[in-house]
Scaffold this active site. Sequence first.
Site, PDB file in Angstrom:
ATOM      1  N   TRP A 182       0.844  -1.177   0.000  1.00  0.00           N
ATOM      2  CA  TRP A 182       0.000   0.000   0.000  1.00  0.00           C
ATOM      3  C   TRP A 182       0.886   1.235   0.000  1.00  0.00           C
ATOM      4  O   TRP A 182       1.868   1.295   0.722  1.00  0.00           O
ATOM      5  CB  TRP A 182      -0.909   0.005   1.245  1.00  0.00           C
ATOM      6  CG  TRP A 182      -1.430   1.362   1.544  1.00  0.00           C
ATOM      7  CD1 TRP A 182      -2.345   2.043   0.810  1.00  0.00           C
ATOM      8  CD2 TRP A 182      -1.035   2.237   2.607  1.00  0.00           C
ATOM      9  NE1 TRP A 182      -2.544   3.286   1.369  1.00  0.00           N
ATOM     10  CE2 TRP A 182      -1.755   3.435   2.456  1.00  0.00           C
ATOM     11  CE3 TRP A 182      -0.144   2.118   3.672  1.00  0.00           C
ATOM     12  CZ2 TRP A 182      -1.614   4.511   3.326  1.00  0.00           C
ATOM     13  CZ3 TRP A 182       0.013   3.189   4.546  1.00  0.00           C
ATOM     14  CH2 TRP A 182      -0.734   4.365   4.375  1.00  0.00           C
ATOM     15  N   GLU A 223      -3.237  -2.897  -2.252  1.00  0.00           N
ATOM     16  CA  GLU A 223      -4.384  -2.257  -1.596  1.00  0.00           C
ATOM     17  C   GLU A 223      -4.563  -0.838  -2.144  1.00  0.00           C
ATOM     18  O   GLU A 223      -3.658  -0.012  -2.067  1.00  0.00           O
ATOM     19  CB  GLU A 223      -4.104  -2.216  -0.090  1.00  0.00           C
ATOM     20  CG  GLU A 223      -5.158  -1.517   0.741  1.00  0.00           C
ATOM     21  CD  GLU A 223      -4.822  -1.538   2.237  1.00  0.00           C
ATOM     22  OE1 GLU A 223      -3.701  -1.967   2.604  1.00  0.00           O
ATOM     23  OE2 GLU A 223      -5.668  -1.117   3.031  1.00  0.00           O
ATOM     24  N   LYS A 225      -6.806   2.886  -2.425  1.00  0.00           N
ATOM     25  CA  LYS A 225      -7.312   3.814  -1.416  1.00  0.00           C
ATOM     26  C   LYS A 225      -8.119   4.919  -2.070  1.00  0.00           C
ATOM     27  O   LYS A 225      -7.845   5.326  -3.199  1.00  0.00           O
ATOM     28  CB  LYS A 225      -6.114   4.393  -0.656  1.00  0.00           C
ATOM     29  CG  LYS A 225      -6.488   4.983   0.681  1.00  0.00           C
ATOM     30  CD  LYS A 225      -5.256   5.092   1.563  1.00  0.00           C
ATOM     31  CE  LYS A 225      -5.455   6.120   2.650  1.00  0.00           C
ATOM     32  NZ  LYS A 225      -5.968   5.591   3.887  1.00  0.00           N
ATOM     33  N   ASP A 256      -9.878  -2.985   1.369  1.00  0.00           N
ATOM     34  CA  ASP A 256      -9.947  -2.538   2.760  1.00  0.00           C
ATOM     35  C   ASP A 256     -11.310  -1.877   2.935  1.00  0.00           C
ATOM     36  O   ASP A 256     -11.649  -0.940   2.206  1.00  0.00           O
ATOM     37  CB  ASP A 256      -8.801  -1.547   3.037  1.00  0.00           C
ATOM     38  CG  ASP A 256      -8.792  -1.049   4.475  1.00  0.00           C
ATOM     39  OD1 ASP A 256      -9.846  -0.574   4.941  1.00  0.00           O
ATOM     40  OD2 ASP A 256      -7.733  -1.104   5.120  1.00  0.00           O
ATOM     41  N   HIS A 259     -11.805   1.933   2.805  1.00  0.00           N
ATOM     42  CA  HIS A 259     -11.278   2.753   1.715  1.00  0.00           C
ATOM     43  C   HIS A 259     -12.292   3.113   0.638  1.00  0.00           C
ATOM     44  O   HIS A 259     -11.913   3.320  -0.509  1.00  0.00           O
ATOM     45  CB  HIS A 259     -10.084   2.047   1.076  1.00  0.00           C
ATOM     46  CG  HIS A 259      -8.904   1.963   1.996  1.00  0.00           C
ATOM     47  ND1 HIS A 259      -7.659   1.580   1.596  1.00  0.00           N
ATOM     48  CD2 HIS A 259      -8.797   2.239   3.321  1.00  0.00           C
ATOM     49  CE1 HIS A 259      -6.824   1.602   2.627  1.00  0.00           C
ATOM     50  NE2 HIS A 259      -7.495   1.991   3.684  1.00  0.00           N
ATOM     51  N   HIS A 283      -9.015  -6.482   4.069  1.00  0.00           N
ATOM     52  CA  HIS A 283      -8.602  -5.745   5.259  1.00  0.00           C
ATOM     53  C   HIS A 283      -9.884  -5.321   5.937  1.00  0.00           C
ATOM     54  O   HIS A 283     -10.606  -4.464   5.424  1.00  0.00           O
ATOM     55  CB  HIS A 283      -7.786  -4.501   4.882  1.00  0.00           C
ATOM     56  CG  HIS A 283      -6.322  -4.727   4.985  1.00  0.00           C
ATOM     57  ND1 HIS A 283      -5.403  -3.710   4.914  1.00  0.00           N
ATOM     58  CD2 HIS A 283      -5.608  -5.861   5.189  1.00  0.00           C
ATOM     59  CE1 HIS A 283      -4.182  -4.220   5.056  1.00  0.00           C
ATOM     60  NE2 HIS A 283      -4.279  -5.514   5.216  1.00  0.00           N
ATOM     61  N   ASP A 291     -11.835   6.940   6.399  1.00  0.00           N
ATOM     62  CA  ASP A 291     -11.021   5.753   6.671  1.00  0.00           C
ATOM     63  C   ASP A 291     -10.394   5.872   8.064  1.00  0.00           C
ATOM     64  O   ASP A 291      -9.189   5.980   8.208  1.00  0.00           O
ATOM     65  CB  ASP A 291      -9.942   5.684   5.569  1.00  0.00           C
ATOM     66  CG  ASP A 291      -8.996   4.522   5.751  1.00  0.00           C
ATOM     67  OD1 ASP A 291      -9.392   3.547   6.392  1.00  0.00           O
ATOM     68  OD2 ASP A 291      -7.861   4.613   5.245  1.00  0.00           O
ATOM     69  N   ASP A 293     -10.340   3.801  10.625  1.00  0.00           N
ATOM     70  CA  ASP A 293      -9.778   2.602  11.252  1.00  0.00           C
ATOM     71  C   ASP A 293     -10.281   2.370  12.669  1.00  0.00           C
ATOM     72  O   ASP A 293      -9.488   2.147  13.588  1.00  0.00           O
ATOM     73  CB  ASP A 293      -8.249   2.644  11.203  1.00  0.00           C
ATOM     74  CG  ASP A 293      -7.718   2.531   9.775  1.00  0.00           C
ATOM     75  OD1 ASP A 293      -7.738   1.428   9.229  1.00  0.00           O
ATOM     76  OD2 ASP A 293      -7.320   3.566   9.203  1.00  0.00           O
ATOM     77  N   ASP A 323      -7.599  -4.583  10.101  1.00  0.00           N
ATOM     78  CA  ASP A 323      -6.808  -3.367   9.917  1.00  0.00           C
ATOM     79  C   ASP A 323      -7.487  -2.183  10.598  1.00  0.00           C
ATOM     80  O   ASP A 323      -8.298  -1.491   9.994  1.00  0.00           O
ATOM     81  CB  ASP A 323      -6.585  -3.090   8.424  1.00  0.00           C
ATOM     82  CG  ASP A 323      -5.646  -1.910   8.218  1.00  0.00           C
ATOM     83  OD1 ASP A 323      -5.002  -1.488   9.199  1.00  0.00           O
ATOM     84  OD2 ASP A 323      -5.553  -1.406   7.087  1.00  0.00           O
TER      85      ASP A 323
HETATM   86  C1  RNT Z   1      -3.865   2.455   5.003  1.00  0.00           C
HETATM   87  C2  RNT Z   1      -4.063   1.009   4.771  1.00  0.00           C
HETATM   88  C3  RNT Z   1      -3.025   0.138   5.404  1.00  0.00           C
HETATM   89  C4  RNT Z   1      -2.640   0.520   6.816  1.00  0.00           C
HETATM   90  C5  RNT Z   1      -1.652  -0.412   7.429  1.00  0.00           C
HETATM   91  C6  RNT Z   1      -1.102   0.113   8.699  1.00  0.00           C
HETATM   92  O1  RNT Z   1      -4.830   3.231   4.468  1.00  0.00           O
HETATM   93  O2  RNT Z   1      -5.328   0.616   5.167  1.00  0.00           O
HETATM   94  O3  RNT Z   1      -3.427  -1.177   5.304  1.00  0.00           O
HETATM   95  O4  RNT Z   1      -3.750   0.664   7.628  1.00  0.00           O
HETATM   96  O5  RNT Z   1      -0.696  -0.703   6.507  1.00  0.00           O
HETATM   97 ZN    ZN Z   2      -5.702  -1.582   5.044  1.00  0.00          ZN
END
Ligand code: RNT
Ligand code: ZN
Length: 416
Positions: A182, A223, A225, A256, A259, A283, A291, A293, A323
Site C-alpha cells: 500500500w 491495496e 485507497k 480494505d 477505503h 482488510h 477511513d 480505522d 486493519d
Molecule cells: C492504510 C491502509 C493500510 C494501513 C496499514 C497500517 O490506508 O489501510 O493497510 O492501515 O498498513
Molecule cells: Zn488496510
Amino acid sequence: MSTYNRYNTAKEIYASIGVDTDLAIQKLKDIKISMQCWQGDDVRGFLTDQPISGGISVTGNHPGAAKNAAELRADMEKAFSLIPGRHKVNLHSIYVDSEKKPQLDNIAPEHYMPWVEWASEKSLGLDFNPTCFSHPLSSSGFTISSADKNIREFWIEHCKRCREIGKHFGEKLGQTSVVNYWFPDGYKDIPINPEGPRRRMIESLDRIFEEEMDKNLIAESLEGKLFGIGSESYVTGSNDFTAAYAISRKKMVCLDTGHFHPTESIADKIPTMMLFSDKMLLHVSRPVRWDSDHVVTFSDELKAISHTLVRGDYLGRVYFGLDYFDASINRVAAWVIGMRNMQKALLVALLEPTNQLKELETEGDYTARLALCEELKSFPFSDVYDFFCEQNDVPLREKWLNDVKKYEREVQFKRA
Ligand code: RNT
Ligand code: ZN
C-alpha cells in the site's frame, strides 16, 4: 442451562431448516484471521521516533501501549488466549526486533528472527507489509510514484526486501505469508497530470515484482485507497488503478473496508473480484465518516461481507486481515473485540441454508427469500458461538473482559 445443552437446542433449531451446526463450527475453526500487530502500539514500530504520517492517524491516549517487541508479543498472546482458534500475526516492516536498527532499504530476515521463533513455537502464521509511510523519504507525499528517482529507488528496494522477508516467513513457518503493498502517494490538490505518477507506479511495481516467487510461500496483494489526509484530491494507487494492476499482473487485490465511500458496499465488490482473480485479501476495518480505522464491530456490513464469502463459496480463496488502530481503549481488548466479531459474522453466514436460499432465488420466490433471511437474523447463533468458545477453552461472552482488566492492572498499567 449448560453451554452444551444450549448448543443442542440450537442445533435442533438449525437442523429444522437443514443447517448442520457441527459442520459450521468445523469450517469456522479452519478460518485464520491475521491479527494486525500495529493495533498494539499505535502503528509506531521499533525503528524510529517519527510520528505516524501518510494519510492515516491514531487517536487516543489509553495507557499501557507496548513499547518493544517482547511487550507486543505478550499482549498478542493475551489476546489470542481470549480468541478461539489458531490465527496469524500481521507485521509491518517497522516492527524490527534486533539489536541493529537497519534502514528500510536494508532490512533482511535476520532482523525479524525472534518473531519467527515465536510464531513457530505458537503455531502462528506471519504476514508482512512494507511501511511506505511515517518516514522522511515519504514526507513529500510520494514514494514509488515520486518524480524523484532517488526516492523511487529507496522504496523499490524496501519493497523488494519485504518480499524476501515474506518468502522467508513462508519457508520457516510452512504457511503462506501474505505480503500487502500500500502506498500513500497522492496530491492534496488537483493534479494536472494524473497519468504521470501512475505510469511511474507501474514501472516501479513491475521492478519490485520482477523476480518470480513461489506462491505457496508468499501471496502478494495490492491495496487501493480512496484518499488520505494530504492526498484528498488524488491517490496514485486508487481503487481502480490497484485493481487493474493487480489483476493484470496476477497479484491479489486487497479490499480494505475503510477505503470506500461511506455508502458503498464492499460485500458486492467481492463477487466481481472473484470472477477475475484466484484469491484476494480483505482488510477488515470500520470507517466512521472516513477511513478512520475504528475497531471492527458486529455490523451489518461485516455480516454482509461474510454472507457474500459463504454464499459464493469463496472462503478458501480469501485471506483475512484486520486493519484498525484505536488508542482510546485497551489495545488488547480492541484485538479481542475485532477478532471475535469477525468470527461471529462468519459463523452467522455459515449457519445459513445457502442452497435453499439459492433455490428460492432461482424459482423467483423473492418473498420466501426475504422472509427466511430476516427470520434467520434472530436464530440462536450465539449459542453456537459460545459452544465454539468452550470447545476452544476461551472465555464465553463478556467474561473475557475480566482477563483483560486483570492484565491491564497487572501488566499494561505498570509499564513505564
Ligand atoms: C492504510 C491502509 C493500510 C494501513 C496499514 C497500517 O490506508 O489501510 O493497510 O492501515 O498498513
Ligand atoms: Zn488496510
